[in-house]
Design a protein around this motif. Structure first.
Motif, PDB file in Angstrom:
ATOM      1  N   LYS A   5      47.373  51.447   8.275  1.00  0.00           N
ATOM      2  CA  LYS A   5      46.988  52.554   9.135  1.00  0.00           C
ATOM      3  C   LYS A   5      48.099  52.877  10.122  1.00  0.00           C
ATOM      4  CE  LYS A   5      41.979  51.699   9.134  1.00  0.00           C
ATOM      5  NZ  LYS A   5      40.819  51.446   9.991  1.00  0.00           N
ATOM      6  N   ALA A   6      48.704  51.837  10.628  1.00  0.00           N
ATOM      7  CA  ALA A   6      49.651  52.019  11.715  1.00  0.00           C
ATOM      8  C   ALA A   6      50.932  52.697  11.287  1.00  0.00           C
ATOM      9  CB  ALA A   6      49.979  50.661  12.332  1.00  0.00           C
ATOM     10  N   ILE A   7      51.320  52.571  10.000  1.00  0.00           N
ATOM     11  CA  ILE A   7      52.637  53.067   9.628  1.00  0.00           C
ATOM     12  C   ILE A   7      52.626  54.273   8.698  1.00  0.00           C
ATOM     13  CG2 ILE A   7      53.846  50.926  10.027  1.00  0.00           C
ATOM     14  CD1 ILE A   7      52.713  51.957   6.574  1.00  0.00           C
ATOM     15  N   ARG A  50      53.224  45.237  15.253  1.00  0.00           N
ATOM     16  CA  ARG A  50      53.015  43.829  14.917  1.00  0.00           C
ATOM     17  C   ARG A  50      51.946  43.211  15.819  1.00  0.00           C
ATOM     18  NH1 ARG A  50      56.167  41.469  11.292  1.00  0.00           N
ATOM     19  NH2 ARG A  50      58.178  42.413  10.723  1.00  0.00           N
ATOM     20  N   SER A  51      51.972  43.556  17.089  1.00  0.00           N
ATOM     21  CA  SER A  51      50.980  43.006  18.023  1.00  0.00           C
ATOM     22  C   SER A  51      49.576  43.472  17.684  1.00  0.00           C
ATOM     23  CB  SER A  51      51.338  43.409  19.459  1.00  0.00           C
ATOM     24  OG  SER A  51      52.573  42.871  19.852  1.00  0.00           O
ATOM     25  N   ILE A  68      56.480  48.474   8.021  1.00  0.00           N
ATOM     26  CA  ILE A  68      56.154  49.661   7.233  1.00  0.00           C
ATOM     27  C   ILE A  68      56.350  49.301   5.765  1.00  0.00           C
ATOM     28  CG2 ILE A  68      56.579  51.412   8.969  1.00  0.00           C
ATOM     29  CD1 ILE A  68      59.366  51.743   7.936  1.00  0.00           C
ATOM     30  N   ASP A  69      55.409  49.663   4.933  1.00  0.00           N
ATOM     31  CA  ASP A  69      55.383  49.288   3.523  1.00  0.00           C
ATOM     32  C   ASP A  69      55.626  50.528   2.675  1.00  0.00           C
ATOM     33  OD1 ASP A  69      54.698  48.558   0.928  1.00  0.00           O
ATOM     34  OD2 ASP A  69      53.147  47.156   1.577  1.00  0.00           O
ATOM     35  N   GLY A  70      56.866  50.693   2.200  1.00  0.00           N
ATOM     36  CA  GLY A  70      57.235  51.889   1.456  1.00  0.00           C
ATOM     37  C   GLY A  70      56.344  52.183   0.264  1.00  0.00           C
ATOM     38  N   PRO A  71      56.134  51.230  -0.664  1.00  0.00           N
ATOM     39  CA  PRO A  71      55.276  51.508  -1.821  1.00  0.00           C
ATOM     40  C   PRO A  71      53.845  51.881  -1.437  1.00  0.00           C
ATOM     41  CG  PRO A  71      56.664  49.610  -2.263  1.00  0.00           C
ATOM     42  CD  PRO A  71      56.858  49.951  -0.819  1.00  0.00           C
ATOM     43  N   ALA A  72      53.304  51.252  -0.391  1.00  0.00           N
ATOM     44  CA  ALA A  72      51.941  51.578   0.039  1.00  0.00           C
ATOM     45  C   ALA A  72      51.868  53.005   0.570  1.00  0.00           C
ATOM     46  CB  ALA A  72      51.472  50.591   1.095  1.00  0.00           C
ATOM     47  N   SER A  92      64.288  47.445   5.068  1.00  0.00           N
ATOM     48  CA  SER A  92      64.090  46.315   5.979  1.00  0.00           C
ATOM     49  C   SER A  92      62.607  46.307   6.316  1.00  0.00           C
ATOM     50  CB  SER A  92      64.943  46.484   7.241  1.00  0.00           C
ATOM     51  OG  SER A  92      64.387  47.468   8.087  1.00  0.00           O
ATOM     52  N   PRO A  93      62.109  45.291   7.030  1.00  0.00           N
ATOM     53  CA  PRO A  93      60.687  45.299   7.382  1.00  0.00           C
ATOM     54  C   PRO A  93      60.247  46.514   8.183  1.00  0.00           C
ATOM     55  CG  PRO A  93      61.588  43.103   7.673  1.00  0.00           C
ATOM     56  CD  PRO A  93      62.754  44.006   7.387  1.00  0.00           C
ATOM     57  N   SER A  94      61.172  47.166   8.891  1.00  0.00           N
ATOM     58  CA  SER A  94      60.781  48.295   9.744  1.00  0.00           C
ATOM     59  C   SER A  94      61.451  49.604   9.338  1.00  0.00           C
ATOM     60  CB  SER A  94      61.107  47.983  11.211  1.00  0.00           C
ATOM     61  OG  SER A  94      62.497  47.743  11.375  1.00  0.00           O
ATOM     62  N   SER A  95      61.952  49.694   8.111  1.00  0.00           N
ATOM     63  CA  SER A  95      62.565  50.952   7.672  1.00  0.00           C
ATOM     64  C   SER A  95      62.294  51.184   6.197  1.00  0.00           C
ATOM     65  CB  SER A  95      64.074  50.955   7.936  1.00  0.00           C
ATOM     66  OG  SER A  95      64.729  49.992   7.138  1.00  0.00           O
ATOM     67  N   ILE A  96      62.211  52.456   5.834  1.00  0.00           N
ATOM     68  CA  ILE A  96      61.973  52.836   4.443  1.00  0.00           C
ATOM     69  C   ILE A  96      62.934  53.945   4.043  1.00  0.00           C
ATOM     70  CG2 ILE A  96      59.529  52.201   4.455  1.00  0.00           C
ATOM     71  CD1 ILE A  96      58.884  55.190   4.777  1.00  0.00           C
ATOM     72  N   ALA A  97      63.114  54.092   2.744  1.00  0.00           N
ATOM     73  CA  ALA A  97      63.921  55.173   2.194  1.00  0.00           C
ATOM     74  C   ALA A  97      63.343  55.537   0.835  1.00  0.00           C
ATOM     75  CB  ALA A  97      65.386  54.749   2.063  1.00  0.00           C
ATOM     76  N   GLY A  98      63.607  56.746   0.394  1.00  0.00           N
ATOM     77  CA  GLY A  98      63.110  57.147  -0.916  1.00  0.00           C
ATOM     78  C   GLY A  98      63.164  58.638  -1.126  1.00  0.00           C
TER      79      GLY A  98
END
Length: 248
Positions: A5-7, A50-51, A68-72, A92-98
């Motif tokens: 939900k958050a990302i 995260r908190s 943030i989960d890119g595939p999700a 990275s755990p906090s970045s996505i690309a695509g």
């Protein structure tokens, strides 16, 4: 679930907070488009997510778990109107690309016909008028507070719920000025996070199928239009936003 939900909201470039990002794309003559994007959460927003995720689950997430989960996100976005395909991965755990393929831009997040928001705005989120030998082509992107909650809901109800938790007028429809919103965010989540939102921007560079002759809300050179958008403006929508590109 809370992390999802958050990302998810970070994917929509016109409604982001606490992120920095760059979007490159091309619009084709038939109205289809391709976008490549790179988005990353700023440090305070990543820490907040995260908190909140830890509070929701009762246990802190693993250190290497994606914020943030890119595939999700791609799976959530795939059902949005006008989307042909979405492919996103984590850098990275906090970045996505695509990449995102749009079948036709004026169908992308098209508001339901007869909806209150559509009547208020009087036009689609994106209007595309292909030209002919006697007329130039035109693309218009428009959004205000009446339309924004519907647009968010078409991406994901979770997106709207999360931005409501962040008190963003784009989700709540509340009439706040930009200054009032940033003060409110700072009071609840700290001045450092409010400062991140203030500084964050989205840069978009879009190529068009002919020479650009006019841009509203940005700049242009050759076949490209460039937009540098303060994210606080998108969150608050104190004034309706409208971007227009005309090309030959």
């Amino acid at each position: 679930m809370f992390v999802k939900k958050a990302i998810n909201f970070c994917l929509l470039a016109v409604i982001l907070t606490g992120c920095s990002g760059r979007i490159n794309g091309n619009l084709y003559r038939d109205g289809s488009a391709e976008l490549s994007l790179e988005l990353s959460l700023e440090s305070r927003m990543a820490a907040l997510i995260r908190s909140l995720a830890a509070l929701s689950s009762g246990a802190p997430p693993a250190r290497d778990a994606p914020v943030i989960d890119g595939p999700a996100i791609a799976g959530s976005m795939a059902a949005a109107p006008g989307i042909e395909s979405v492919s996103l991965h984590n850098r990275s755990p906090s970045s996505i690309a695509g990449n995102i393929r749009i079948s036709r831009v004026d169908e992308f997040l098209a508001l339901p016909l007869g909806s209150e928001a559509a009547d208020t705005v009087g036009k689609r989120f994106i209007s595309f008028v292909p030209g002919n030998p006697a007329e130039d082509s035109r693309l218009v992107i428009a959004m205000d507070r009446s339309a924004a909650p519907l647009l968010l809901g078409m991406i994901s109800e979770d997106v709207r719920d999360y931005l409501s938790a962040l008190m963003a007028p784009a989700a709540t429809g509340e009439r706040l000025s930009r200054e009032e919103y940033l003060e409110l965010t700072g009071a609840f989540y700290g001045k450092a996070l409010a400062d991140e939102i203030t500084a964050a921007r989205i840069t978009a560079v879009i190529g068009f199928p002919g020479p650009v002759i006019s841009v509203k809300g940005g700049t242009f050179s050759g076949n490209q239009a460039r937009f540098d958008i303060p994210l606080a403006d998108l969150l608050v929508l104190e004034n309706p936003l409208e971007y227009e590109v005309i090309w030959r």
